[in-house]
Design a protein around this motif. Structure first.
Motif, mmCIF file in Angstrom:
data_model
loop_
_atom_site.group_PDB
_atom_site.id
_atom_site.type_symbol
_atom_site.label_atom_id
_atom_site.label_comp_id
_atom_site.label_asym_id
_atom_site.label_seq_id
_atom_site.Cartn_x
_atom_site.Cartn_y
_atom_site.Cartn_z
ATOM 1 N N GLY A 157 0.730 -1.141 -0.048
ATOM 2 C CA GLY A 157 -0.154 0.227 -0.088
ATOM 3 C C GLY A 157 0.847 1.375 0.239
ATOM 4 N N ILE A 158 2.307 1.059 0.657
ATOM 5 C CA ILE A 158 2.954 2.375 0.534
ATOM 6 C C ILE A 158 3.162 2.779 -0.861
ATOM 7 N N GLY A 159 3.646 1.872 -1.592
ATOM 8 C CA GLY A 159 3.993 2.289 -3.045
ATOM 9 C C GLY A 159 2.615 2.756 -3.759
ATOM 10 N N LEU A 160 1.691 1.982 -3.623
ATOM 11 C CA LEU A 160 0.352 2.352 -4.301
ATOM 12 C C LEU A 160 0.179 3.966 -4.058
ATOM 13 N N ILE A 161 0.026 4.148 -2.600
ATOM 14 C CA ILE A 161 -0.273 5.501 -2.247
ATOM 15 C C ILE A 161 0.744 6.633 -2.965
ATOM 16 N N GLU A 162 2.076 6.382 -2.708
ATOM 17 C CA GLU A 162 3.067 7.098 -3.227
ATOM 18 C C GLU A 162 2.944 7.395 -4.734
ATOM 19 N N ALA A 163 2.796 6.343 -5.502
ATOM 20 C CA ALA A 163 2.573 6.658 -7.054
ATOM 21 C C ALA A 163 1.433 7.471 -7.236
ATOM 22 N N LEU A 164 0.108 7.256 -6.699
ATOM 23 C CA LEU A 164 -0.688 8.073 -6.750
ATOM 24 C C LEU A 164 -0.709 9.484 -6.554
ATOM 25 N N ILE A 165 -0.118 9.598 -5.261
ATOM 26 C CA ILE A 165 0.245 10.924 -4.772
ATOM 27 C C ILE A 165 1.191 11.633 -5.646
ATOM 28 N N ASN A 166 2.253 11.114 -6.179
ATOM 29 C CA ASN A 166 3.019 11.564 -7.264
ATOM 30 C C ASN A 166 2.282 12.036 -8.536
ATOM 31 N N LYS A 167 1.413 11.246 -9.075
ATOM 32 C CA LYS A 167 0.784 11.537 -9.954
ATOM 33 C C LYS A 167 -0.217 12.902 -9.905
ATOM 34 N N ALA A 168 -0.872 12.767 -8.811
ATOM 35 C CA ALA A 168 -1.892 14.014 -8.444
ATOM 36 C C ALA A 168 -0.898 15.262 -8.336
ATOM 37 N N GLU A 169 0.391 15.276 -7.876
ATOM 38 C CA GLU A 169 1.191 16.429 -7.569
ATOM 39 C C GLU A 169 1.575 16.704 -8.991
ATOM 40 N N ASP A 170 2.005 15.830 -9.951
ATOM 41 C CA ASP A 170 2.483 16.140 -11.148
ATOM 42 C C ASP A 170 1.391 16.898 -12.116
#
Length: 504
Positions: free
Chosen positions: A156-169
């Motif tokens: 779940g850490i990697g999942l949230i990190e990836a989606l947060i990164n996309k949202a910030e991008d």
């Protein structure tokens, strides 16, 4: 109450998998998006942050998994064996474990959109890998079982990190420490949201709102009210902030309560696990899921479930509840040396509470349970084990005869020292009851008409799960209905002036 003048097209409440998929989809479809998170930045991610990342989706054949798992070399991919798992398999699994009660329209939407949504998640930067906890090595070939061969990279850490990164991008604004407490409506349409931010109540104008902020699993009063008094002391496996705010807001705005409000996803978890999710130790490290390979007894020394009724993906939610009903809400998972090497990774972590002994009698003494009854239980079980070929990759039919409860599959004599006991209790993950939404994620009122401007996703979707659920379906449901809700919200606010909003 202060009023913030800036208006948003879409406000998404929550920062879990469903919420982030909603926000990204809405932004990709042209909407101006704001995300609200009740907790601080270091506690974002909702329940999704705590998962082991296993995600269930339909695929026609093994070849469809290759582009999802493209970090594997062709040789490594070739040296795997996994069953096909198409939309009918997925749909039937949902209907079987929910005893046919799952809303067929929502279930169909979930399974039919699952593979496309996985591809979309990958395009957003989410990485997937083989789920080693669903496999074993068979003469050098990695063999999978249970329809759940894939998980997100770094859980779940990697999942949230990836989606947060996309949202910030995508330059999506995220506000932390901001608790949504109510919806505003104008002319029976959602027109904003009421929040408490830094102790001050504020209004934020919005053309639409997507509620994706979880169920009521972290609210002990609501647990006792809807699930039963015994649930008041259940451990919360995930976010401490899922206290039912979104459900209260939606129902107050006219949404119809829907689904199994007396049911939830539960799991056996380490008896010494923290009372709420530990953000310093995420990844679902406290759960205990290898019980089909062993035995489960309570403090009376008695078995109380058929450990081998099915793969753990189809029984763990139900057996977590059964553990809660035992004296002191406590049980022990038992394994001997012959199956010890097959246990999932969480049994080897330093956080795992393990009792080890060289004899059955010594094990009973260390467990501090009814010794005489425990020994009797083990003797009765060993005598009931039938001959047959043991194969943990399939339901092998190697069971017991003449005892209750029986063990239907994977029954081996409990007789090879050393012996291991893992004390467990019940941990609650999410509640099944939610609000009624349609296949687009639109919130429906008591007349089953969409509430203009209101959408919901994730654990707030009621009607999908009853009694039990197929493991990995929660993350998939969050992504599917999160993406759909975000797309629907963007379409709703950006449709041409004068157009009539279509109702399902």
């Amino acid at each position: 109450m202060s009023n913030q003048n800036k208006a948003y097209d879409v406000i998404v409440v929550g920062t879990g998998n469903a919420a982030l998929c909603s926000a990204i989809a809405a932004k990709e479809n042209g909407a101006n998006v704001l995300i609200l998170e009740r907790g601080p930045k270091e506690k974002r991610g909702g329940n999704s942050f705590f998962t082991d990342g296993a995600i269930r989706f339909a695929y026609q054949n093994k070849g469809e998994l290759e582009p999802i798992l493209n970090q594997l070399s062709p040789k490594d991919f070739q040296n795997t064996v996994m069953p096909d798992y198409d939309t009918e398999d997925y749909y039937n699994d949902i209907m079987n474990v929910t005893e046919g009660k799952s809303d067929p329209n929502l279930a169909r939407q979930l399974v039919d959109k699952s593979y496309d949504t996985i591809q979309w998640m990958k395009s957003q930067g989410v990485q997937f890998e083989l789920n080693e906890n669903q496999s074993f090595n068979n003469n050098g070939v990695q063999q999978f079982w249970g329809g759940l061969p894939v998980k997100t990279n770094r859980k779940g850490i990697g999942l949230i990190e990836a989606l947060i990164n996309k949202a910030e991008d995508l330059s999506i604004e995220i506000r932390y420490n901001t608790r949504a407490i109510g919806l505003q409506t104008t002319n029976q349409k959602v027109s904003g949201i009421i929040v408490v931010e830094n102790g001050e109540e504020k209004q934020i104008p919005a053309k639409s709102v997507v509620l994706a902020c979880g169920g009521f699993e972290a609210n002990k009063e609501k647990r006792a009210k809807y699930l039963g008094g015994e649930w008041e002391k259940a451990k919360v496996r995930g976010s401490e902030y899922n206290t039912g705010d979104g459900l209260d807001m939606a129902i107050e705005a006219g949404a119809q309560p829907y689904g199994d409000w007396s049911g939830c996803h539960a799991h056996t978890t380490d008896f010494q696990a923290p009372q709420v999710g530990d953000y310093g130790k995420p990844g679902d490290i406290y759960k205990k899921s290898s019980y089909p390979l062993g035995l489960i007894v309570n403090i009376k020394g008695e078995r109380f479930v058929d450990e081998g009724a099915d793969f753990r993906n189809y029984t763990y939610a139900k057996y977590g509840k059964e553990t809660l009903r035992q004296p002191e809400q406590k049980a022990f998972q038992l394994f001997d040396e012959q199956v010890r090497p097959l246990l999932r990774a969480e049994y080897n972590l330093e956080e795992a509470t393990c009792i080890k002994a060289n004899t059955i009698e010594e094990l009973a003494d260390k467990m501090n349970i009814d010794k005489a009854r425990f020994i009797e239980t083990i003797v009765e079980y060993n005598q009931a084990v039938q001959e047959g070929e043991y194969n943990p990759a399939i339901k092998d039919g190697k069971g017991t005869k003449g005892i209750t409860p029986s063990k239907s599959n994977w029954a081996l004599p409990f007789n090879q020292a050393p012996f291991y006991a893992y004390p467990v209790t019940c941990g609650i993950t999410f509640t099944f009851g939610g609000i009624h939404v349609n296949e687009k994620g639109e919130a429906l009122d008591k007349n089953q008409s969409p509430i203009p401007g209101l959408f919901a996703a994730g654990e707030m979707v009621g009607g999908l799960f009853y009694h039990n659920y197929p493991g990995g379906s929660g993350l998939m449901s969050g992504a599917v209905f999160g993406k759909l809700a975000g797309e629907s919200a963007a379409s709703y606010v950006l449709e041409p002036v004068g157009a009539t909003h279509k109702e399902n």
